[in-house]
Design an enzyme around this catalytic site. Sequence first.
Site, PDB file in Angstrom:
ATOM      1  N   LEU A 130      48.394  83.246  37.467  1.00 33.12           N
ATOM      2  CA  LEU A 130      49.321  84.247  38.001  1.00 33.12           C
ATOM      3  C   LEU A 130      49.611  84.122  39.491  1.00 33.12           C
ATOM      4  CD1 LEU A 130      48.108  87.374  35.995  1.00 33.12           C
ATOM      5  CD2 LEU A 130      49.839  85.677  35.389  1.00 33.12           C
ATOM      6  N   ASP A 189      51.786  68.382  34.602  1.00 37.92           N
ATOM      7  CA  ASP A 189      50.838  68.102  35.680  1.00 37.92           C
ATOM      8  C   ASP A 189      49.863  66.986  35.350  1.00 37.92           C
ATOM      9  OD1 ASP A 189      49.318  69.337  33.775  1.00 37.92           O
ATOM     10  OD2 ASP A 189      48.486  70.884  35.066  1.00 37.92           O
ATOM     11  N   CYS A 255      44.681  71.054  39.116  1.00 33.24           N
ATOM     12  CA  CYS A 255      44.766  72.188  40.042  1.00 33.24           C
ATOM     13  C   CYS A 255      43.435  72.915  40.127  1.00 33.24           C
ATOM     14  CB  CYS A 255      45.867  73.148  39.586  1.00 33.24           C
ATOM     15  SG  CYS A 255      47.523  72.483  39.786  1.00 33.24           S
ATOM     16  N   CYS A 432      26.696  70.169  40.152  1.00 34.99           N
ATOM     17  CA  CYS A 432      28.099  70.048  40.536  1.00 34.99           C
ATOM     18  C   CYS A 432      28.900  71.101  39.764  1.00 34.99           C
ATOM     19  CB  CYS A 432      28.636  68.640  40.276  1.00 34.99           C
ATOM     20  SG  CYS A 432      28.743  68.200  38.521  1.00 34.99           S
TER      21      CYS A 432
END
Length: 478
Positions: A130, A189, A255, A432
């Site tokens: 969003l 993407d 992303c 990690c």
Amino acid sequence: MEPASGRAEQLRLQIAKAEAELRGLRLQLSQLETGQEHAPRDQSLHNNIPQNPEIESPGKWPLQQQEYERYARQLVLPSVGIAGQLRLKSAAVLVVGAGGLGCPAAAYLAGAGVGVLGLVDGDIVEVSNLHRQTAHSHTKIGMNKVDSLAEYCTDLNPRVHCVRHATPLTPENAGEIVSKYHVVLDCTDHPTSRYLISDACVLLQKPLVSASALRTDGQLIVLNNPPAPQGSKDGGPCYRCVFPQPPPPDGVLSCGEGGILGPVVGVMGVLQALEAIKLVAAGPPAQPEAPAPSLLLFSAAGTSTFRSIRMRGRRPDCFACGTSSSLTLDALKSGMVDYVLFCGIRSPVRVLLPEERITAAAYNNMVAEKPGFAHVLLDVRDREHHAIGSIPGAVNVPFSMFQRTGMGGQDGTRPDWLPESLPPDAPIYVVCRVGNDSQLAARKLQEMRTGSEHRFIGDIQGGMEAWKREVDKSFPFI
């Protein structure tokens, strides 16, 4: 005698209507040639397009009164005008990806009055979307993205017909879907999608507007423009011409891993819509010739926000559009082109033995049962991820540091991040984000012979994602 300017305007309108009819005929021909004349009703563009009475039964004016009011500000532009608006109204544009790029691109295409807007995406709306995918909203979490975006575009302009393809674009369905549209926007993407979309556009001779965005940077390029058959020197380059080889798998960041600033992806999506509108409104040139292709680079953090790089034209040896290309729609649909293999998608890392790994729950219990337990917990996430949230006592050394010199620890020497007060056989646990980089870092430390040969060096299996799932559900994992 009728003024020359009035007669010229009438001729422009007649040409625009004739072009619209010609597009329809070309669409029918394309469907026949690709075997789509018997496509299911819900996938057939002709069955879904609303009737346009001003085109099929011309009245006094070429547009309806509400359209003059809605598009008034762009109708007065010389680059659009009545002829360009009619071309937009008769055009079908496909947006592949209903995320950060697709939301602004689809919104501005709908606002401009594109007749048919196709939306392709198989994902659902999530709360993490969003901040940048502004066509979605909190009330639409869990909803199919194409349904959410279609509702947004219809609310914006009910005169635009949205065709929803609530599925990922695949080699099996790409030809069927892409064949129904005049222009395609790649708003995905991932490299696998970009190569697939480009190949489909080459085979079906569709211009492609491709963009990408990550962190604070973006890039944009118009491909296959003008579209031309494989082997023709008159067409524009395809994605494979510009990027013959995919990026290395370790260099592909999502992303979620690399981050993205919302306005950056918004800028790139708006630019995609702009290029698509220019392609449609201008109409086909009188003498088609390939414009000089260029790659537009955008940086929100740099001193030069925009810069353009001149690109080469079609590559004669290109796998998709070159003179000796053997790529066909049948080959695409049959799965002969393995895009996952071509892009070398990174598989889960498995370099540590089971006994060299510990679960998040087991590590938490061990520390709780042994107050003052001498050990090192090494967090190899980027500093930004570590700053958002970490396990108490963790030492942050980003994984990228392991690829550089100056880490220390070579030939048994003590690394700078290892406390001097720590016993030489005290264990080192590496953590990690999801359990891949931690294995590689642990193996690197083992090879560096850090400390005693009896020292345990391993990792926390599943990383911070597992920590949130098994130990602390309130942990802000991103």
